[in-house]
Write a protein that holds these residues in place. Structure first.
Motif, short mmCIF file in Angstrom:
data_model
loop_
_atom_site.label_atom_id
_atom_site.label_comp_id
_atom_site.label_asym_id
_atom_site.label_seq_id
_atom_site.Cartn_x
_atom_site.Cartn_y
_atom_site.Cartn_z
N GLU A 8 40.57 42.57 43.74
CA GLU A 8 39.41 41.97 43.07
C GLU A 8 38.23 42.95 43.06
O GLU A 8 37.47 43.02 42.11
N TYR A 47 35.25 47.87 38.03
CA TYR A 47 35.59 48.22 36.65
C TYR A 47 34.71 47.44 35.67
O TYR A 47 34.09 48.02 34.77
N VAL A 75 44.62 36.60 36.18
CA VAL A 75 44.27 38.03 36.19
C VAL A 75 45.33 38.82 36.94
O VAL A 75 46.11 38.27 37.72
N MET A 84 38.72 45.44 40.30
CA MET A 84 38.45 44.81 39.00
C MET A 84 36.96 44.58 38.79
O MET A 84 36.43 44.82 37.71
N VAL A 143 42.28 42.96 32.08
CA VAL A 143 42.29 42.38 33.41
C VAL A 143 43.14 41.11 33.49
O VAL A 143 43.45 40.62 34.57
N LEU A 152 37.11 36.26 40.50
CA LEU A 152 38.36 36.98 40.24
C LEU A 152 39.48 36.50 41.17
O LEU A 152 40.63 36.39 40.75
#
Length: 189
Positions: free
Chosen positions: A146, A152, A140, A149, A184, A131
């Motif tokens: 990060e 998630y 992203v 994300m 994202v 990420l």
């Protein structure tokens, strides 16, 4: 006693792991008795446990291999691709038994939780690293970390697994993954 080749030993380990995967998928960890393992693998308990110390070592090897495959996919194609691959292999849900069993054992078995922490750390690091690279490339979002994300996406993965395990609609799951990926990404990503 005759010597056997390294290739033969590796083939035997693969036979054991393949049968054990089917057995754990069908019966779960607790239900995968030695008798069930013998039947699924087609070998005696002596042959099985010559290669693995016990049922726990056998299960951990399967989970470790799943983690390695997941890490390879994350590094090459990202975390959402892990989910797409799971969805694409609908005819083979053997991974599902392993993933669900890992989640159960992490929750209920302190010893397993401690052993599994190192594996989970590798996944966490690979995903957040991917990420970060994607962020540097402008692919992203930058308004969340990060770590957020990754958490998630990891929660979405757990939800997808639950959805598939309970016979959920796989067609809509693909559309949900499109939505997740879009959520994202940046406009340009």
């Amino acid at each position: 006693m005759p010597k056997v080749s390294a290739d033969y030993m590796e083939q035997r380990r693969e036979q054991i792991l393949s049968g054990a995967r089917r057995c754990f998928a069908e019966f779960g960890y607790e239900g995968a008795t030695v008798s069930h393992l013998e039947a699924a693998i087609g070998l005696s308990r002596g042959a099985i446990f010559h290669h693995f110390a016990d049922k726990d070592a056998l299960f951990l090897e399967l989970a470790r291999r799943d983690t390695e495959a997941m890490l390879d996919t994350i590094a090459a194609d990202g975390f959402v691709q892990v989910m797409r691959n799971l969805l694409a292999s609908q005819e083979d849900y053997s991974w599902l038994g392993t993933r669900l069993e890992v989640a159960r054992r992490v929750r209920t078995d302190p010893g397993f939780r401690e052993q599994w922490a190192d594996h989970q750390k590798l996944v966490d690091e690979a995903a957040t690293s991917r990420l970060a690279i994607q962020r540097e490339q402008g692919r992203v979002r930058t308004d969340v970390s990060e770590r957020v994300m990754f958490t998630y996406l990891d929660m979405v993965l757990d939800g997808l697994i639950s959805h598939l395990a309970t016979g959920g609609d796989t067609e809509i799951a693909g559309e949900v993954l499109d939505f997740v990926e879009h959520s994202v990404r940046t406009q340009d990503g």
